[in-house]
Design an enzyme around this catalytic site. Structure first.
Site: not given
Ligand code: PLP
Length: 387
Positions: A69-70, A157, A185, A205, A207, A243, A331
């Site tokens: 997600g990041t 989140n 989320q 994301s 996970h 890749t 995070c």
């Molecule tokens: N955006 C939101 C709203 C999140 O809650 C998170 C992770 O907790 C992320 C982005 C980041 O995703 P990732 O952990 O896959 O980098």
């Protein structure tokens, strides 16, 4: 252990492990290779992209697999802002909501510091909602130049508030501004069809929905120009070189498809359980306060402030009692700063530091939540006694 921290992460689903396993072992080819192993990998990647496109109601070519997600947030915000300003130097503003994840906040800060963009924050009300009228007014206040890109998350989140994304997207579209939304989320709980949502770009994301950590997805509407952030062999139609992680793309596609299949039933079931949990907690702890919107919230997130406690102490006390939750977002964990989200919602520093978030896995059971509520009441009482 009762795990109520699913907004931080989830275990990888068995079906997902089974789907990705061949691409870690006997079908290990590189999708760019011109032999059978390579072609098998390329076709698995294409299928994964198709599956994700079906889940989001978009064209497969509008999707880019990322490392999470990041990265998806970074690519959307920086990529679109840089490309739009390169085409039109007037487009010098970036708008983000006041409750964004650090992946957006820090990307915007980078655009300000390194590229000279003007970053403006769209305020939220005390429930973390963005008012579309306020957003429209900010988009319009053009004296500082035009807006290159705006980003407003779908669901928060930390407090679970769900924005009226279609209304916000309509406002952005009327102003001719691409709207990106962080839907990390929302996946598995809220509708993700990009056409109905009206967004130009959207991040997911793996996970959070039963795929491994380290895989994500970015939707960018066809025809939207964006600068790649990672340069190299031109994979992902030149948008993200390197890749391709075939196994993780397959994992994400499988997890997303399963999450979509179970979404409506899970949302209805878990929303009812959440209501019972909140009622039990606030019934026994009347000084507690639910944070976030009372109804426009993620089905699986219940977040509170308990005056006079510290979120961290209650979290540790709960862990001792076998309940796992979060005192802020994972995070932002490790910092003593009170949550920027709660601060933006108007909570005072002292109150924001008492925040606790419970986020339920899709298969959470009513008995587990009843136990958690009982333990929470005892944990808060103990922390208050000791303080
Ligand atoms: N955006 C939101 C709203 C999140 O809650 C998170 C992770 O907790 C992320 C982005 C980041 O995703 P990732 O952990 O896959 O980098």
């Amino acid at each position: 252990m009762i795990f109520l921290d699913a907004a931080a992460t989830t275990p990888v689903r068995r079906e997902v492990i089974e789907a990705m396993f061949p691409f870690l072992t006997n079908q290990f080819g590189n999708p760019s290779s011109h032999h059978e192993l390579g072609e098998l990998a390329a076709s698995a990647l294409a299928n994964a992209r198709e599956q994700c496109a079906t889940a989001l109601g978009c064209h497969p070519e509008e999707l880019t697999f990322t490392s999470g997600g990041t990265e998806a947030d970074n690519l959307a915000l920086k990529g679109i802002a840089l490309a739009r300003r390169a085409a039109n130097p007037q487009l010098n503003r970036v708008l983000i909501s006041a409750v964004e994840h650090p992946a957006i906040v820090e990307s915007a800060e980078f655009l300000r510091r390194v590229h000279g963009f003007v970053v403006e924050v769209v305020p939220v009300d005390s429930s973390a909602l963005v008012d579309p009228g306020v957003f429209a007014a900010l988009l319009d206040s053009g004296s500082a130049g035009g807006v290159a890109v705006a980003s407003i998350m779908y669901a928060n989140n930390e407090v679970g508030t769900v924005q009226d994304l279609p209304a916000l997207a309509a406002v952005a579209a009327a102003a001719g501004v691409p709207l990106h939304s962080d839907a990390v989320q929302a996946a598995g709980w809220l509708p993700l069809q990009v056409g109905a949502l009206g967004v130009t770009a959207m991040s997911l994301s793996g996970h959070k929905i039963g795929a491994p950590k380290g895989v994500g997805l970015l939707y960018i509407k066809g025809g939207t120009r964006y600068e790649p952030l990672i340069h190299g062999g031109g994979q992902e139609r030149g948008g993200r070189s390197g890749t391709e992680n075939v196994a993780f793309a397959v994992a994400l596609a499988t997890a997303l498809t399963l999450a979509e299949q179970g979404r409506e039933a899970a949302a209805i079931r878990v929303t009812a359980l959440r209501a019972e949990f909140i009622e039990q907690v606030l019934g026994e702890l009347p000084s507690g306060e639910l944070t976030g919107h009372p109804t426009r919230r993620l089905p699986h997130v219940a977040s509170f402030c308990f005056a006079g406690t510290s979120g961290e102490s209650v979290l540790l006390e709960l862990e001792r009692r076998g309940i796992v939750c979060s005192s802020g977002s994972a995070c932002a964990a490790g910092s003593d700063e009170p949550s920027a989200v709660l601060s933006a919602m108007g909570f005072e520093r002292g109150v924001a530091q008492t925040a606790l978030r419970f986020s339920f896995p899709a298969d959470v059971q009513s008995g587990e939540l009843a136990t958690a509520a009982t333990e929470l009441v005892a944990a808060v009482a103990r922390v208050l006694r000791l303080s």
